[in-house]
Design an enzyme around this catalytic site. Structure first.
Site, mmCIF file in Angstrom:
data_model
loop_
_atom_site.group_PDB
_atom_site.id
_atom_site.type_symbol
_atom_site.label_atom_id
_atom_site.label_comp_id
_atom_site.label_asym_id
_atom_site.label_seq_id
_atom_site.Cartn_x
_atom_site.Cartn_y
_atom_site.Cartn_z
ATOM 1 N N ASP A 183 22.434 106.055 -24.918
ATOM 2 C CA ASP A 183 21.225 105.137 -24.198
ATOM 3 C C ASP A 183 19.797 105.492 -24.475
ATOM 4 O O ASP A 183 19.623 106.756 -24.275
ATOM 5 C CB ASP A 183 21.588 105.286 -22.963
ATOM 6 C CG ASP A 183 22.802 104.688 -22.418
ATOM 7 O OD1 ASP A 183 23.592 104.361 -23.483
ATOM 8 O OD2 ASP A 183 23.336 104.764 -21.076
ATOM 9 N N ASP A 197 28.907 93.425 -16.045
ATOM 10 C CA ASP A 197 28.590 94.707 -15.402
ATOM 11 C C ASP A 197 28.629 94.539 -13.600
ATOM 12 O O ASP A 197 28.085 93.346 -13.572
ATOM 13 C CB ASP A 197 27.083 95.129 -15.618
ATOM 14 C CG ASP A 197 26.836 95.492 -17.146
ATOM 15 O OD1 ASP A 197 27.825 95.907 -17.697
ATOM 16 O OD2 ASP A 197 25.562 95.110 -17.412
#
Length: 242
Positions: free
Chosen positions: A8, A129
């Site tokens: 990330d 998500d």
């Protein structure tokens, strides 16, 4: 089942967020390309990369770091964050990314996602998500009123490669993957599901791999690897064996 080690990116560095909060980022490495090469040395053939700044900005923000990762990693790269138009899609595929993960646009512009999935067969993953079962967007900064399964079903038979399901409340928290919710989603749709959020150790890999024949294609893990709670080579071997 595929184990995807995660990189990330925030401000060009390798980080992990806690519950999707950009203000709760832990920095693990300053050289993303070097980290990608390290994952490859441990046996990784697949890599999951997220441009966190891009997810919030709606356009790529860590492009140079991603390009360096592409040069350093010989395997398959799955990239998400700020992918909301054709130009961005075409650019990343041209540079060598294997699959692109689209989240916010899947909710706000589903026809665009379907068009890309048809045009780039096997190359588009839809990110679903979840906060308490409802879809989170804009880098998890907003929560919609759409149930997770309803969004996933929009893309059945649209040519989407997989659904990437993340329990945001567990992401980066080492609480354990939400296996029940992940498997339940896989059973309700006709697309493979990739699990993400909360992996804390080898038990999560073992449990998820037991459901590979029910549609669990892979699992994404980051913090557990960086903090020494999960050995990547062991996890890959277990997932392949099961």
């Amino acid at each position: 089942m595929i184990v995807f080690p995660a990189i990330d990116l925030k401000n060009g560095q390798v980080v992990r967020l806690a519950e999707g909060d950009m203000n709760r980022a832990t920095i693990y490495a300053g050289n993303p390309a070097k980290q990608a090469a390290a994952f490859a040395a441990q046996g990784a053939e697949f890599l999951h990369v997220v441009d966190l700044d891009g997810a919030f900005a709606g356009k790529p923000e860590n492009a140079s770091a991603v390009e360096a990762i592409i040069d350093a990693f010989d395997g398959h790269i799955q990239l998400g964050g700020g992918i909301r138009n054709r130009e961005t899609v075409e650019r990343w595929f041209t540079l060598g990314v294997s699959r692109l993960v689209i989240g916010t646009a899947a909710l706000k512009d589903p026809e665009f996602v379907k068009d890309m999935a048809h045009e780039f067969e096997g190359g588009i993953v839809v990110a679903v998500d979840a906060w308490d079962g409802f879809v989170a967007t804009e880098g998890w900064a907003e929560v919609s009123d759409m149930p997770v399964v309803d969004l996933a079903r929009r893309f059945e038979d649209a040519g989407v490669a997989s659904i990437l399901f993340t329990d945001v409340g567990r992401d980066g928290m080492l609480k354990g993957c939400n296996i029940d919710a992940t498997v339940d989603l896989a059973r309700q749709i006709n697309m493979p599901v990739i699990a993400s959020g909360g992996v804390k150790g080898i038990d999560d890999i073992h449990m998820l791999s037991n459901f590979a024949d029910e549609g669990i294609e892979g699992v994404i893990t980051g913090r557990a690897i960086f903090e020494g709670r999960l050995d990547l080579a062991t996890a890959i071997a277990m997932a392949e064996r099961n």
